[in-house]
Enzyme design. Sequence first.
Site, PDB file in Angstrom:
ATOM      1  N   ASN A   1       0.697  -1.261  -0.061  1.00 19.48           N
ATOM      2  CA  ASN A   1      -0.011  -0.036   0.007  1.00 19.48           C
ATOM      3  C   ASN A   1       0.858   1.413   0.005  1.00 19.48           C
ATOM      4  O   ASN A   1       0.358   2.437  -0.008  1.00 19.48           O
ATOM      5  CB  ASN A   1      -0.760   0.090   0.862  1.00 19.48           C
ATOM      6  CG  ASN A   1      -2.204  -0.949   0.982  1.00 19.48           C
ATOM      7  OD1 ASN A   1      -2.195  -1.405  -0.023  1.00 19.48           O
ATOM      8  ND2 ASN A   1      -2.913  -0.902   2.000  1.00 19.48           N
ATOM      9  N   TYR A   2       2.079   1.041  -0.056  1.00 24.98           N
ATOM     10  CA  TYR A   2       3.022   2.234  -0.041  1.00 24.98           C
ATOM     11  C   TYR A   2       2.958   2.960  -1.494  1.00 24.98           C
ATOM     12  O   TYR A   2       2.833   2.373  -2.505  1.00 24.98           O
ATOM     13  CB  TYR A   2       4.374   2.078   0.192  1.00 24.98           C
ATOM     14  CG  TYR A   2       4.847   1.405   1.394  1.00 24.98           C
ATOM     15  CD1 TYR A   2       4.241   1.754   2.644  1.00 24.98           C
ATOM     16  CD2 TYR A   2       6.009   0.841   1.515  1.00 24.98           C
ATOM     17  CE1 TYR A   2       4.486   1.220   3.797  1.00 24.98           C
ATOM     18  CE2 TYR A   2       6.507   0.226   2.785  1.00 24.98           C
ATOM     19  CZ  TYR A   2       5.798   0.346   4.086  1.00 24.98           C
ATOM     20  OH  TYR A   2       6.108   0.027   5.203  1.00 24.98           O
ATOM     21  N   HIS A   3       2.802   4.408  -1.377  1.00 25.25           N
ATOM     22  CA  HIS A   3       2.607   5.092  -2.392  1.00 25.25           C
ATOM     23  C   HIS A   3       2.724   6.702  -2.083  1.00 25.25           C
ATOM     24  O   HIS A   3       2.779   7.065  -0.950  1.00 25.25           O
ATOM     25  CB  HIS A   3       1.065   5.056  -3.054  1.00 25.25           C
ATOM     26  CG  HIS A   3      -0.032   5.403  -2.222  1.00 25.25           C
ATOM     27  ND1 HIS A   3      -0.527   4.947  -1.312  1.00 25.25           N
ATOM     28  CD2 HIS A   3      -0.521   6.633  -2.235  1.00 25.25           C
ATOM     29  CE1 HIS A   3      -1.303   5.503  -0.372  1.00 25.25           C
ATOM     30  NE2 HIS A   3      -1.478   6.724  -0.927  1.00 25.25           N
ATOM     31  N   LEU A   4       2.868   7.476  -2.952  1.00 21.49           N
ATOM     32  CA  LEU A   4       3.078   8.922  -2.785  1.00 21.49           C
ATOM     33  C   LEU A   4       2.044   9.562  -3.469  1.00 21.49           C
ATOM     34  O   LEU A   4       1.641   9.597  -4.685  1.00 21.49           O
ATOM     35  CB  LEU A   4       4.321   9.604  -3.469  1.00 21.49           C
ATOM     36  CG  LEU A   4       4.679  11.023  -3.603  1.00 21.49           C
ATOM     37  CD1 LEU A   4       4.521  11.634  -2.262  1.00 21.49           C
ATOM     38  CD2 LEU A   4       6.031  11.310  -4.132  1.00 21.49           C
TER      39      LEU A   4
END
EC number: 3.1.4.58
Length: 187
Positions: A34-37
């Site tokens: 789920n990591y995102h910018l």
Amino acid sequence: MRLFVALDLSPAQREALALLRGSLPGVQWVPSENYHLTLRFIGEITDRYVMEEIDLALSRLSWKPFNVSFHGADLREGMTADSLMIGIERSEALTTLQTQVESVLRRAGCAPAKRRFQPSVTLGHLATTQRADAARWVQRHNLFRSEPMPVHHVTLFESLRGYDQHVYVARAEYAWHPDMPLLPEDE
């Protein structure tokens, strides 16, 4: 559909950030997938026409590839919960891309963003009563630096509510260059 536009992280970036998890008890750590910018949170879209306008607007983005680097830890304080964050080195290219995303989405009929753009990746959430421990975690990880990650596309994500957390599903990718392969149509 609950939508947002973001930079999806490379596997190497996800792995580097995942190594920071687990070093503070009581934190609800975000799964590395789920990591995102986030470049722009759009919100709930139910009108098919508006969805098509968003897709068309994002397909018109144009920028030159650039790199982003992750550095430093931070604590974002909230009313009911706090968040542990990893910062993103600000760059003119990133700011220009985010501004362009904001502009095309407004022209597509989306309301202006409610929050100021603060480039970061959320690693976990914790109770406000743990701020002293969180501050020590930030101090321990404040010198974190990553290898630069190339930015060749932006992704339109849908946020689905899972059993105990959100699940983010990539709905479309928009390339900086028309020859870049995009997500298959069958998703």
